[in-house]
Design an enzyme around this catalytic site. Structure first.
Site, PDB file in Angstrom:
ATOM      1  N   ARG A   1       7.816   0.024   1.069  1.00 21.08           N
ATOM      2  CA  ARG A   1       7.686  -1.368   1.547  1.00 21.08           C
ATOM      3  C   ARG A   1       8.405  -1.463   2.891  1.00 21.08           C
ATOM      4  NH1 ARG A   1       5.623  -4.598  -3.089  1.00 21.08           N
ATOM      5  NH2 ARG A   1       5.440  -2.918  -4.577  1.00 21.08           N
ATOM      6  N   TYR A   2       7.690  -1.956   3.861  1.00 20.72           N
ATOM      7  CA  TYR A   2       8.284  -2.188   5.189  1.00 20.72           C
ATOM      8  C   TYR A   2       7.505  -3.302   5.877  1.00 20.72           C
ATOM      9  CZ  TYR A   2       4.751   1.556   5.765  1.00 20.72           C
ATOM     10  OH  TYR A   2       3.614   2.328   5.697  1.00 20.72           O
TER      11      TYR A   2
ATOM     12  N   GLY B   1      -2.150   9.684   2.222  1.00 23.43           N
ATOM     13  CA  GLY B   1      -2.408   9.586   0.778  1.00 23.43           C
ATOM     14  C   GLY B   1      -2.597  10.944   0.135  1.00 23.43           C
TER      15      GLY B   1
ATOM     16  N   TRP C   1      -2.758   2.506  -7.203  1.00 20.69           N
ATOM     17  CA  TRP C   1      -3.347   3.095  -8.401  1.00 20.69           C
ATOM     18  C   TRP C   1      -2.460   4.233  -8.884  1.00 20.69           C
ATOM     19  CZ3 TRP C   1      -7.881   1.636 -10.979  1.00 20.69           C
ATOM     20  CH2 TRP C   1      -8.539   0.550 -10.377  1.00 20.69           C
TER      21      TRP C   1
ATOM     22  N   LYS D   1       0.821  11.404   5.629  1.00 19.73           N
ATOM     23  CA  LYS D   1       0.868   9.947   5.414  1.00 19.73           C
ATOM     24  C   LYS D   1      -0.492   9.292   5.175  1.00 19.73           C
ATOM     25  CE  LYS D   1       4.269   8.968   5.011  1.00 19.73           C
ATOM     26  NZ  LYS D   1       5.098   9.465   3.859  1.00 19.73           N
TER      27      LYS D   1
ATOM     28  N   LYS E   1       6.467   7.126  -1.762  1.00 19.15           N
ATOM     29  CA  LYS E   1       5.025   6.982  -1.501  1.00 19.15           C
ATOM     30  C   LYS E   1       4.628   5.558  -1.831  1.00 19.15           C
ATOM     31  CE  LYS E   1       5.342  11.297  -0.933  1.00 19.15           C
ATOM     32  NZ  LYS E   1       5.265  12.036   0.285  1.00 19.15           N
TER      33      LYS E   1
HETATM   34  N1  LIG Z   1      -1.970   5.809  -5.355  1.00 22.75           N
HETATM   35  C1  LIG Z   1      -1.071   5.825  -4.371  1.00 22.75           C
HETATM   36  N2  LIG Z   1       0.250   5.731  -4.633  1.00 22.75           N
HETATM   37  C2  LIG Z   1       1.153   5.757  -3.621  1.00 22.75           C
HETATM   38  N3  LIG Z   1       0.830   5.874  -2.304  1.00 22.75           N
HETATM   39  C3  LIG Z   1      -0.475   5.969  -2.015  1.00 22.75           C
HETATM   40  C4  LIG Z   1      -1.472   5.953  -3.021  1.00 22.75           C
HETATM   41  N4  LIG Z   1      -2.680   6.037  -2.409  1.00 22.75           N
HETATM   42  C5  LIG Z   1      -2.459   6.132  -1.114  1.00 22.75           C
HETATM   43  N5  LIG Z   1      -1.127   6.070  -0.850  1.00 22.75           N
HETATM   44  C6  LIG Z   1      -0.539   6.129   0.480  1.00 22.75           C
HETATM   45  O1  LIG Z   1      -0.011   7.436   0.633  1.00 22.75           O
HETATM   46  C7  LIG Z   1       0.931   7.333   1.701  1.00 22.75           C
HETATM   47  C8  LIG Z   1       1.773   8.591   1.713  1.00 22.75           C
HETATM   48  O2  LIG Z   1       0.914   9.601   2.166  1.00 22.75           O
HETATM   49  P1  LIG Z   1       1.176  11.131   1.864  1.00 22.75           P
HETATM   50  O3  LIG Z   1       1.337  11.348   0.415  1.00 22.75           O
HETATM   51  O4  LIG Z   1       0.070  11.867   2.540  1.00 22.75           O
HETATM   52  O5  LIG Z   1       2.551  11.367   2.626  1.00 22.75           O
HETATM   53  S1  LIG Z   1       3.223  12.763   2.974  1.00 22.75           S
HETATM   54  O6  LIG Z   1       2.616  13.225   4.208  1.00 22.75           O
HETATM   55  O7  LIG Z   1       3.015  13.683   1.861  1.00 22.75           O
HETATM   56  O8  LIG Z   1       4.648  12.406   3.173  1.00 22.75           O
HETATM   57  C9  LIG Z   1       1.685   6.079   1.430  1.00 22.75           C
HETATM   58  O9  LIG Z   1       2.149   5.597   2.689  1.00 22.75           O
HETATM   59  P2  LIG Z   1       3.264   4.444   2.822  1.00 22.75           P
HETATM   60  O10 LIG Z   1       2.580   3.222   2.251  1.00 22.75           O
HETATM   61  O11 LIG Z   1       3.545   4.319   4.271  1.00 22.75           O
HETATM   62  O12 LIG Z   1       4.446   4.866   2.007  1.00 22.75           O
HETATM   63  C10 LIG Z   1       0.625   5.179   0.753  1.00 22.75           C
HETATM   64  O13 LIG Z   1       0.160   4.159   1.590  1.00 22.75           O
END
Ligand SMILES: Nc1ncnc2c1ncn2[C@@H]1O[C@H](COP(=O)(O)OS(=O)(=O)O)[C@@H](OP(=O)(O)O)[C@H]1O
Length: 365
Positions: free
Chosen positions: A319-320, A99, A300, A97, A316
């Protein structure tokens, strides 16, 4: 006098494939023992013998795959098609989580870097070093990477976000990939915990659906076991210093790059610059030109021809609602010492403190 009740002789017969002297020596040794000692020699079919062995030596049940290219003798008996160039040189270890999927995508856009093939079970993650896949062996792992050729780039990488807090991954990774570079991404552990909780809810985890975030993080010893199990999975990966120390026990600090996950969200191109420099890549790509902020997604994304963007999926960047104030306060307190330890550790490693950590430290004064 009985010195040892049981001795087990094992030969790697396949190593003696074309070596008649090896078989001769072994046979003569057995004959010698039978003739000149009163030892009772017994044997069993391979599977039963293995069961007997592991019941006697349970600690040896778990293998530790070593780098096959570390010893010339090992390399020489390996088949010609197998090469250590088929192993990754870079691991993105998580934690979850922070990124990691975005970073995986951005790294894959670089012409000098090649990611693993996807897994049917775990998508872009191989999850080799942390769990049951490890017992499938190094050939299984290697199959996830293309056969290196002279024309393609050979800087392979993989990301498995739960390597970071695994008890065993660091030791196993260092045994097989002692020269690898390791990247970890850190966001505020409180936000990470909240994002993880939301992830569990989105995946219909019944415990996460039943209990509020506050219930999860404040669960006590009297709470139901399943709630406490969820609490651990939610909070423990955020003990960053403890997990990082484990990696530092097996890798030199120059092999570890700690990235600010907050910056990955807001300025991914500068993070990518940092990585390219760290990996000393031949081609330096201007990520400002190949990434674009997508206002609808709020993140991005990859910039496609014609100005369109290709973003990560719905899971990824979910929205919450924002975290409630009580939970924020509770987690600030909960992670205070861990964050202080992390700042000391990063200082020791000569790595800059992420912006969110600097802000947290201001609150500890
Ligand atoms: N460019 C871009 N696009 C989408 N999301 C982004 C990006 N950069 C960072 N993040 C943040 O990445 C969070 C998800 O992390 P992970 O990919 O490490 O999650 S996982 O462990 O593989 O499930 C995800 O967490 P949530 O916002 O809670 O969904 C994002 O905040």
């Amino acid at each position: 006098m009985i010195i040892a009740q049981i001795s087990i002789f094992m030969t790697h017969l396949s190593n003696y494939g074309n070596d008649r002297l090896g078989l001769y020596t072994f046979k003569s040794l057995v004959m010698f023992l039978q003739t000149w000692t009163n030892l009772k020699m017994q044997t069993l079919p391979p599977i039963q013998l293995a069961q007997k062995y592991f019941s006697l030596f349970p600690s040896e049940r778990d293998p530790l795959w070593q780098d096959p290219c570390e010893d010339k003798r090992h390399k020489d008996i390996w088949s010609k098609e197998k090469t250590c160039d088929r192993f990754p040189k870079l691991l993105v270890i998580g934690p979850q989580k922070t990124g990691t999927t975005a970073l995986y995508l951005f790294l894959g856009m670089h012409p000098d870097l090649t990611s693993n093939y996807p897994s049917k079970e775990t998508f872009e993650e191989i999850q080799f070093f942390n769990g049951h896949n490890y017992h499938r062996g190094i050939d299984w792992y290697m199959e996830y990477f293309p056969l290196p050729s002279n024309t393609s780039s050979d800087y392979y990488f993989e990301k498995s976000a739960n390597y970071f807090d695994s008890e065993v991954a660091a030791q196993r990774a260092a045994a097989l990939l002692p020269k690898a570079k390791i990247i970890t991404i850190l966001i505020n552990p409180a936000d990470r915990a909240y994002s993880w909780y939301q992830h569990q809810r989105a995946h219909d985890d019944p415990v996460a659906l039943k209990y509020s975030f506050r219930d999860v993080i404040t669960a006590s010893h009297e709470s139901p076991v399943k709630l406490r199990v969820l609490q651990n999975r939610c909070l423990v990966p955020g003990w960053y210093a403890i997990h990082l120390e484990r990696w530092l026990n097996h890798y030199h600090s120059s092999q570890l790059l700690v990235l600010d996950g907050q910056m990955l969200k807001t300025e991914p191109a500068s993070i990518m610059d940092k990585i390219q420099k760290y990996l000393s890549l031949v081609n330096v790509i201007n990520y400002h030109k190949i990434l674009a902020f997508d206002p609808k997604k709020g993140f991005w994304c990859q910039l496609l021809e014609g100005g369109k963007t290709k973003c990560l999926g719905k899971s990824k960047g979910r929205r919450y609602p924002d975290m409630d104030h009580e939970s924020q306060g509770f987690l600030r307190e909960y992670y205070r010492d861990h964050n202080i330890e992390l700042s000391k550790l990063l200082y020791r490693m000569g790595q800059p403190l992420p912006s969110w950590l600097r802000e947290e430290l201001v609150h500890t004064r």
